[in-house]
Design an enzyme around this catalytic site. Structure first.
Site, PDB file in Angstrom:
ATOM      1  N   ASN A   7    -110.898   6.599  54.422  1.00  0.00           N
ATOM      2  CA  ASN A   7    -109.982   7.659  53.992  1.00  0.00           C
ATOM      3  C   ASN A   7    -108.542   7.198  54.247  1.00  0.00           C
ATOM      4  OD1 ASN A   7    -108.197   9.939  54.237  1.00  0.00           O
ATOM      5  ND2 ASN A   7    -109.972  11.266  54.252  1.00  0.00           N
ATOM      6  N   HIS A  10    -103.773   9.115  55.545  1.00  0.00           N
ATOM      7  CA  HIS A  10    -102.680   8.986  56.515  1.00  0.00           C
ATOM      8  C   HIS A  10    -101.744   7.817  56.233  1.00  0.00           C
ATOM      9  CE1 HIS A  10    -103.914  12.538  58.326  1.00  0.00           C
ATOM     10  NE2 HIS A  10    -105.124  12.083  58.603  1.00  0.00           N
ATOM     11  N   ARG A  18     -90.933   9.897  55.120  1.00  0.00           N
ATOM     12  CA  ARG A  18     -89.585   9.494  54.669  1.00  0.00           C
ATOM     13  C   ARG A  18     -89.390   9.767  53.178  1.00  0.00           C
ATOM     14  NH1 ARG A  18     -87.259   5.017  58.070  1.00  0.00           N
ATOM     15  NH2 ARG A  18     -87.545   5.897  60.118  1.00  0.00           N
ATOM     16  N   HIS A  43    -107.842  12.775  49.901  1.00  0.00           N
ATOM     17  CA  HIS A  43    -107.864  14.235  49.851  1.00  0.00           C
ATOM     18  C   HIS A  43    -106.563  14.702  49.212  1.00  0.00           C
ATOM     19  CE1 HIS A  43    -108.593  18.180  52.361  1.00  0.00           C
ATOM     20  NE2 HIS A  43    -108.282  18.428  51.103  1.00  0.00           N
ATOM     21  N   ARG A  45    -104.499  17.481  48.815  1.00  0.00           N
ATOM     22  CA  ARG A  45    -104.393  18.841  49.364  1.00  0.00           C
ATOM     23  C   ARG A  45    -103.542  19.710  48.447  1.00  0.00           C
ATOM     24  NH1 ARG A  45    -106.197  18.982  54.990  1.00  0.00           N
ATOM     25  NH2 ARG A  45    -105.591  21.153  54.885  1.00  0.00           N
ATOM     26  N   ARG A  49     -99.393  17.423  51.034  1.00  0.00           N
ATOM     27  CA  ARG A  49     -98.683  16.917  52.218  1.00  0.00           C
ATOM     28  C   ARG A  49     -98.826  15.404  52.390  1.00  0.00           C
ATOM     29  NH1 ARG A  49    -102.350  19.524  56.963  1.00  0.00           N
ATOM     30  NH2 ARG A  49    -102.027  21.376  55.697  1.00  0.00           N
ATOM     31  N   HIS A  50     -99.877  14.813  51.815  1.00  0.00           N
ATOM     32  CA  HIS A  50     -99.974  13.341  51.903  1.00  0.00           C
ATOM     33  C   HIS A  50    -100.233  12.722  50.530  1.00  0.00           C
ATOM     34  CE1 HIS A  50    -104.107  14.603  52.637  1.00  0.00           C
ATOM     35  NE2 HIS A  50    -103.912  14.869  53.898  1.00  0.00           N
ATOM     36  N   GLU A  70    -111.593  14.158  47.714  1.00  0.00           N
ATOM     37  CA  GLU A  70    -111.815  15.424  48.431  1.00  0.00           C
ATOM     38  C   GLU A  70    -110.849  16.451  47.881  1.00  0.00           C
ATOM     39  OE1 GLU A  70    -111.163  15.143  52.605  1.00  0.00           O
ATOM     40  OE2 GLU A  70    -112.772  13.712  52.877  1.00  0.00           O
ATOM     41  N   THR A 100    -105.761  19.519  59.934  1.00  0.00           N
ATOM     42  CA  THR A 100    -106.763  18.780  59.171  1.00  0.00           C
ATOM     43  C   THR A 100    -107.896  19.755  58.865  1.00  0.00           C
ATOM     44  OG1 THR A 100    -108.216  16.839  59.167  1.00  0.00           O
ATOM     45  CG2 THR A 100    -107.894  17.914  61.294  1.00  0.00           C
ATOM     46  N   THR A 101    -108.909  19.292  58.111  1.00  0.00           N
ATOM     47  CA  THR A 101    -110.003  20.190  57.742  1.00  0.00           C
ATOM     48  C   THR A 101    -110.683  20.734  59.005  1.00  0.00           C
ATOM     49  OG1 THR A 101    -110.312  18.641  55.932  1.00  0.00           O
ATOM     50  CG2 THR A 101    -111.992  20.333  56.202  1.00  0.00           C
ATOM     51  N   GLU A 150    -121.913  16.276  52.826  1.00  0.00           N
ATOM     52  CA  GLU A 150    -121.267  15.495  53.877  1.00  0.00           C
ATOM     53  C   GLU A 150    -121.279  16.382  55.116  1.00  0.00           C
ATOM     54  OE1 GLU A 150    -117.302  13.922  53.224  1.00  0.00           O
ATOM     55  OE2 GLU A 150    -117.014  13.732  55.389  1.00  0.00           O
ATOM     56  N   HIS A 189    -115.561  13.081  59.760  1.00  0.00           N
ATOM     57  CA  HIS A 189    -114.539  13.865  60.450  1.00  0.00           C
ATOM     58  C   HIS A 189    -114.518  13.565  61.936  1.00  0.00           C
ATOM     59  CE1 HIS A 189    -111.475  16.810  61.155  1.00  0.00           C
ATOM     60  NE2 HIS A 189    -111.297  16.766  59.855  1.00  0.00           N
ATOM     61  N   GLY A 190    -113.413  12.990  62.356  1.00  0.00           N
ATOM     62  CA  GLY A 190    -113.190  12.729  63.787  1.00  0.00           C
ATOM     63  C   GLY A 190    -113.917  11.512  64.331  1.00  0.00           C
ATOM     64  N   GLY A 211    -111.212   8.144  58.390  1.00  0.00           N
ATOM     65  CA  GLY A 211    -109.813   7.909  58.053  1.00  0.00           C
ATOM     66  C   GLY A 211    -108.922   7.709  59.253  1.00  0.00           C
ATOM     67  N   HIS A 212    -108.670   8.782  59.977  1.00  0.00           N
ATOM     68  CA  HIS A 212    -107.640   8.797  61.010  1.00  0.00           C
ATOM     69  C   HIS A 212    -107.788   7.652  62.004  1.00  0.00           C
ATOM     70  CE1 HIS A 212    -105.268  10.415  64.409  1.00  0.00           C
ATOM     71  NE2 HIS A 212    -104.489  10.836  63.433  1.00  0.00           N
TER      72      HIS A 212
END
Ligand code: PXP
Length: 237
Positions: A7, A10, A18, A43, A45, A49-50, A70, A100-101, A150, A189-190, A211-212
């Site tokens: 993912n 980020h 920026r 994702h 959103r 935001r990203h 996503e 986050t989700t 998932e 997730h996580g 991802g993160h």
């Protein structure tokens, strides 16, 4: 082999900090193409935001490995998915204020709405539903006729010592039940290098979306090289 999808949201978070042009998630997707990962997750959103809409267009033009897009279950997002035609769409719940989700989709209360949205999604796109591993929810996913689920591993990742075993058991039971129903099972997730071991052992889970932690680790794995590269330019004689 179990599949890993990276993912890259980020990467875009850093760019959007920026409002610039780098780091470019598509450039990073090109690097992911060189790894053992099978695909990329983005994702889009509702608040953008990203990942931005143009990232999806560029992905389609440039990247060959499959995209798992996503999205929240809304008409706007379904029509974007129909235009982009990713290999897979994962429907996830979305709240504006969340970082986050947070948790899986409430399939049972939103059954009719999801049925309608899934019916207008291009049939070439495989549909996955991001859910908590509960039997009643998995039954509803089966009734919706989707490709798979998932499993949300967020609760397991955040669990305190004494509830970790219970969370693993829930994921194991849910993934086995889903597989028995013929649903494809992914998880995410996580997840990170410290906590994925227990989940990687569950044979019913075929695919991991992470991802993160991968993006975070890539900072520590790359900081020496990127710092020295700049230092060498400054000190070029
Ligand atoms: N799967 C889903 C459905 C998600 O919403 C996310 C976060 O965007 C992930 C997987 C990846 O989670 P993480 O960034 O914590 O690895």
């Amino acid at each position: 082999m179990k599949k890993l999808n990276v993912n890259i949201d980020h990467v875009a978070t850093l760019r959007q900090a920026r409002l610039g042009t780098y780091p470019d998630p598509i450039e990073i997707a090109q690097l992911v193409e060189k790894t053992k990962a099978s695909g990329v997750v983005m994702h889009l959103r509702e608040d953008r935001r990203h990942i931005q809409d143009y990232d999806l267009k560029n992905y389609k033009k440039i990247i060959k490995i499959p995209l798992n897009l996503e999205i929240a279950p809304t008409n706007e997002m379904i029509s974007i998915a129909n235009r982009i035609e990713p290999k897979m769409v994962t429907l996830v719940p979305e709240k504006r204020k969340e970082l986050t989700t947070e948790g899986g989709l409430d399939i049972v209360s939103n059954f009719k709405k999801l049925q309608k949205l899934i019916s207008i999604l291009n049939k070439k796109i495989k549909v996955m539903l991001f859910i908590d591993p509960k039997i009643k929810i998995i039954d509803s996913c089966y009734q919706l006729g989707v490709h798979g689920i998932e499993i949300n591993t967020g609760k397991y990742c955040e669990a305190k010592k004494k509830s970790i075993a219970k969370e693993i058991e829930n994921i194991k039971k849910g993934s086995r039940y889903a597989e028995e129903l013929g649903l494809y099972v992914a998880a995410g997730h996580g997840l990170n290098t410290n906590n994925i071991g227990n989940i990687a052992k569950i044979k019913y889970i075929k695919e991991y979306n992470i991802g993160h932690s991968i993006i975070s680790d890539s900072i520590s794995l790359g900081i020496v090289k990127s710092t020295n590269r700049i230092y060498n330019i400054i000190n070029k004689k």
